[in-house]
Every structure is written in C-alpha cells, then in structure tokens.
Scaffold this motif. Structure first.
Motif, PDB file in Angstrom:
ATOM      1  N   GLN A  40       4.241   4.257   8.313  1.00 23.35           N
ATOM      2  CA  GLN A  40       4.246   4.713   7.121  1.00 23.35           C
ATOM      3  C   GLN A  40       3.127   5.363   6.442  1.00 23.35           C
ATOM      4  OE1 GLN A  40       5.413   0.871   4.754  1.00 23.35           O
ATOM      5  NE2 GLN A  40       7.245   0.560   6.201  1.00 23.35           N
ATOM      6  N   PHE A  41       1.910   4.738   6.619  1.00 27.75           N
ATOM      7  CA  PHE A  41       0.716   5.160   6.275  1.00 27.75           C
ATOM      8  C   PHE A  41       0.440   6.752   6.660  1.00 27.75           C
ATOM      9  CE2 PHE A  41      -3.856   6.039   7.011  1.00 27.75           C
ATOM     10  CZ  PHE A  41      -4.327   5.832   5.811  1.00 27.75           C
ATOM     11  N   LYS A  42       0.914   6.866   7.936  1.00 25.38           N
ATOM     12  CA  LYS A  42       0.803   8.473   8.356  1.00 25.38           C
ATOM     13  C   LYS A  42       1.842   9.394   7.670  1.00 25.38           C
ATOM     14  CE  LYS A  42       1.884   7.634  12.922  1.00 25.38           C
ATOM     15  NZ  LYS A  42       2.301   8.188  14.095  1.00 25.38           N
ATOM     16  N   SER A  43       2.859   8.859   7.246  1.00 28.09           N
ATOM     17  CA  SER A  43       3.783   9.807   6.625  1.00 28.09           C
ATOM     18  C   SER A  43       3.632   9.953   5.054  1.00 28.09           C
ATOM     19  CB  SER A  43       5.256   9.356   6.967  1.00 28.09           C
ATOM     20  OG  SER A  43       5.533   7.727   6.326  1.00 28.09           O
ATOM     21  N   VAL A  44       2.966   9.059   4.335  1.00 28.86           N
ATOM     22  CA  VAL A  44       2.944   9.263   2.933  1.00 28.86           C
ATOM     23  C   VAL A  44       1.864  10.386   2.439  1.00 28.86           C
ATOM     24  CG1 VAL A  44       3.374   6.742   2.720  1.00 28.86           C
ATOM     25  CG2 VAL A  44       0.980   7.494   2.553  1.00 28.86           C
ATOM     26  N   GLN A  45       2.210  10.849   1.346  1.00 33.24           N
ATOM     27  CA  GLN A  45       1.418  11.990   0.715  1.00 33.24           C
ATOM     28  C   GLN A  45       0.100  11.543   0.166  1.00 33.24           C
ATOM     29  OE1 GLN A  45       3.385  14.456  -2.082  1.00 33.24           O
ATOM     30  NE2 GLN A  45       1.807  16.133  -1.904  1.00 33.24           N
ATOM     31  N   SER A  46       0.219  10.387  -0.246  1.00 31.30           N
ATOM     32  CA  SER A  46      -1.094   9.842  -0.942  1.00 31.30           C
ATOM     33  C   SER A  46      -1.447   8.636  -0.132  1.00 31.30           C
ATOM     34  CB  SER A  46      -0.845   9.154  -2.274  1.00 31.30           C
ATOM     35  OG  SER A  46      -2.044   8.742  -2.771  1.00 31.30           O
ATOM     36  N   LYS A  47      -2.408   8.953   0.800  1.00 29.28           N
ATOM     37  CA  LYS A  47      -3.516   7.991   1.620  1.00 29.28           C
ATOM     38  C   LYS A  47      -3.950   7.014   0.911  1.00 29.28           C
ATOM     39  CE  LYS A  47      -2.175  10.079   5.758  1.00 29.28           C
ATOM     40  NZ  LYS A  47      -0.862  10.273   5.515  1.00 29.28           N
ATOM     41  N   GLY A  48      -4.527   7.449  -0.075  1.00 30.11           N
ATOM     42  CA  GLY A  48      -5.309   6.639  -0.890  1.00 30.11           C
ATOM     43  C   GLY A  48      -4.415   5.505  -1.777  1.00 30.11           C
ATOM     44  N   ARG A  49      -3.627   6.249  -2.293  1.00 26.46           N
ATOM     45  CA  ARG A  49      -2.591   5.092  -3.052  1.00 26.46           C
ATOM     46  C   ARG A  49      -1.913   3.933  -2.040  1.00 26.46           C
ATOM     47  NH1 ARG A  49       1.439   7.429  -7.411  1.00 26.46           N
ATOM     48  NH2 ARG A  49      -0.783   7.358  -8.362  1.00 26.46           N
ATOM     49  N   PHE A  50      -1.211   4.453  -1.002  1.00 25.60           N
ATOM     50  CA  PHE A  50      -0.890   3.608  -0.098  1.00 25.60           C
ATOM     51  C   PHE A  50      -1.784   2.620   0.462  1.00 25.60           C
ATOM     52  CE2 PHE A  50       0.664   2.090   4.099  1.00 25.60           C
ATOM     53  CZ  PHE A  50       1.927   1.842   3.751  1.00 25.60           C
ATOM     54  N   LEU A  51      -3.113   2.983   0.534  1.00 28.59           N
ATOM     55  CA  LEU A  51      -4.353   2.168   1.200  1.00 28.59           C
ATOM     56  C   LEU A  51      -4.514   1.206   0.128  1.00 28.59           C
ATOM     57  CD1 LEU A  51      -6.612   1.857   3.038  1.00 28.59           C
ATOM     58  CD2 LEU A  51      -7.874   3.442   2.048  1.00 28.59           C
ATOM     59  N   ASN A  52      -4.599   1.499  -1.132  1.00 31.18           N
ATOM     60  CA  ASN A  52      -4.850   0.445  -2.293  1.00 31.18           C
ATOM     61  C   ASN A  52      -3.713  -0.463  -2.504  1.00 31.18           C
ATOM     62  OD1 ASN A  52      -7.419   1.367  -2.881  1.00 31.18           O
ATOM     63  ND2 ASN A  52      -6.510   2.914  -4.293  1.00 31.18           N
ATOM     64  N   TYR A  53      -2.432   0.026  -2.321  1.00 30.27           N
ATOM     65  CA  TYR A  53      -1.325  -0.873  -2.938  1.00 30.27           C
ATOM     66  C   TYR A  53      -0.780  -1.731  -1.720  1.00 30.27           C
ATOM     67  CZ  TYR A  53      -2.195   1.170  -7.491  1.00 30.27           C
ATOM     68  OH  TYR A  53      -2.470   1.633  -8.614  1.00 30.27           O
ATOM     69  N   VAL A  54      -0.989  -1.151  -0.666  1.00 30.61           N
ATOM     70  CA  VAL A  54      -0.390  -1.811   0.559  1.00 30.61           C
ATOM     71  C   VAL A  54      -1.209  -2.611   1.624  1.00 30.61           C
ATOM     72  CG1 VAL A  54       1.544  -1.512   2.650  1.00 30.61           C
ATOM     73  CG2 VAL A  54       1.807  -0.346   0.325  1.00 30.61           C
ATOM     74  N   ILE A  55      -2.091  -1.536   2.165  1.00 31.27           N
ATOM     75  CA  ILE A  55      -3.057  -2.101   3.360  1.00 31.27           C
ATOM     76  C   ILE A  55      -4.179  -3.135   2.424  1.00 31.27           C
ATOM     77  CG2 ILE A  55      -4.719  -1.350   4.779  1.00 31.27           C
ATOM     78  CD1 ILE A  55      -2.791   1.140   5.297  1.00 31.27           C
ATOM     79  N   LYS A  56      -4.763  -2.580   1.601  1.00 35.13           N
ATOM     80  CA  LYS A  56      -5.862  -3.473   1.065  1.00 35.13           C
ATOM     81  C   LYS A  56      -5.248  -4.880   0.464  1.00 35.13           C
ATOM     82  CE  LYS A  56      -9.534  -0.106  -0.182  1.00 35.13           C
ATOM     83  NZ  LYS A  56     -10.106   0.565  -1.376  1.00 35.13           N
ATOM     84  N   ALA A  57      -4.041  -4.833  -0.062  1.00 32.44           N
ATOM     85  CA  ALA A  57      -3.524  -5.757  -0.698  1.00 32.44           C
ATOM     86  C   ALA A  57      -3.057  -6.947   0.269  1.00 32.44           C
ATOM     87  CB  ALA A  57      -2.184  -5.417  -1.685  1.00 32.44           C
ATOM     88  N   LYS A  58      -2.747  -6.513   1.463  1.00 33.53           N
ATOM     89  CA  LYS A  58      -2.147  -7.460   2.266  1.00 33.53           C
ATOM     90  C   LYS A  58      -2.823  -7.720   3.724  1.00 33.53           C
ATOM     91  CE  LYS A  58       2.513  -5.918   1.058  1.00 33.53           C
ATOM     92  NZ  LYS A  58       3.594  -5.417   1.638  1.00 33.53           N
ATOM     93  N   PHE A  59      -3.970  -7.197   3.727  1.00 32.85           N
ATOM     94  CA  PHE A  59      -4.766  -6.992   5.250  1.00 32.85           C
ATOM     95  C   PHE A  59      -6.209  -7.515   5.039  1.00 32.85           C
ATOM     96  CE2 PHE A  59      -0.924  -4.469   5.895  1.00 32.85           C
ATOM     97  CZ  PHE A  59      -0.315  -4.970   6.863  1.00 32.85           C
ATOM     98  N   LYS A  60      -6.716  -8.432   5.768  1.00 31.19           N
ATOM     99  CA  LYS A  60      -8.209  -8.633   5.919  1.00 31.19           C
ATOM    100  C   LYS A  60      -8.704  -7.354   6.638  1.00 31.19           C
ATOM    101  CE  LYS A  60      -7.824 -13.629   5.955  1.00 31.19           C
ATOM    102  NZ  LYS A  60      -7.920 -14.993   6.556  1.00 31.19           N
TER     103      LYS A  60
END
Length: 65
Positions: A40-60
C-alpha cells in the motif's frame, strides 16, 4: 512525484522491516510491517501522509541515524 518527506525506502520481507530514509537524512526502521502495508505504501501518492497516519501510528521503530 517525489516526496517532500521520504527520500527513499527499502523493505526487508524476511524480517518485515521497512527502512525509511527521510529527506533530512534521518533513518528509521519500522518493525513488523506486513507485506500488505508495504505494498500500500508503495502505491500511494502521498508517502508522507501514509507514513504519518498508518505506519507511525501502528508500528514500533528504531532510529538508526
């Protein structure tokens, strides 16, 4: 379109580590990131937004540099 936040990234499927190298030069390893999330991360247009709202929010993470 280049990201204003993410310089580059690498995924290590054997360990489920997503390594993000930020534009600032900081390097973080996000732990136990499933392949599906990386895809999903690879395919999204806004890497920063996905990083902030999905990855940083859920993963150590570990700061590498």
């Amino acid at each position: 379109m280049p990201s204003s936040v993410v310089n580059t990234y690498t995924y290590f499927p054997e360990t489920e580590i997503l390594r993000i190298i930020y534009q600032s030069g900081a390097i973080y390893d996000y732990l136990k990131v499933p392949q599906e999330i990386y895809d999903q991360f690879k395919s999204v247009q806004s890497k920063g937004r996905f990083l902030n709202y999905v990855i940083k929010a859920k993963f150590k993470y570990n700061k590498i540099k």
